[in-house]
Design a protein around this motif. Sequence first.
Motif: not given
Length: 241
Positions: A160, A163, A168, A172, A176, A180, A183-184, A198, A211
């Motif tokens: 994550a 990218g 991922y 995944r 989460m 995590e 990091c996303c 995403w 997000i």
Amino acid sequence: MTSHTASGPETAEENTYRELAQRYPQMKYQVARACAVAGYDKLYQELDVLPETHIAEEARECGSTAIYDQIMAAPVGKQSVGYATTPEFDDYGEETFGLWDDPGFEQRSIDITEDMSVDRNAVEATPLHPIDGVGSPLLYQRLPLDLPTIDEDVLIPISAYYGDIDRYERLRRPKMLPYELNCCVIGIYHNTMFAIWWSKQSMETKGICVIRAAINARFIMNNVLSRATTGDDKSDNPYLI
């Protein structure tokens, strides 16, 4: 080739399977399953594999009681039930799920007891192999078709963070890890393709505004100003660009 039973499947000699596992370690679970069919309990112990439900079923059906008993007697870490998230429902009466919803216990991918090992008291489980030795190359090499039995809690956030969409999405889990999300966000900020990926995911889950804000930030940095919210609801506006 020799036959395990008159009507059962044909199996090879024990040394043949042993040599196969030595030459191709990635096939040790297939070899373990063959051991369950043929009753090679000594070789099964040498393979040192995690307890698998399908191997236990093969051992039970083929009368390999030693292997079946060994699998069923394998130590399983117990977990106690804690606080569970109160379910929420949408306008249509459907229950909504979020990336951070907590059922009160850990959802385990390996659940041979089929009860998530829930007990009154928590007992530490036998840890998986850490990311060292055989696991270290997985940090910088392509993932093999069959992952070795290692703790993936390091591979997931690293994928994550950088990218890496392919890694991922494969690694995944439905929920989460605690670290995590951060990091996303970093991966979205620094990787436009990760941000686009995403943006195609379901955004109806609770707690996803972090997000969405990161996605909007990446898009705005790419001069897609339509992602900037100007109305009353500015919860998805990025805090940092």
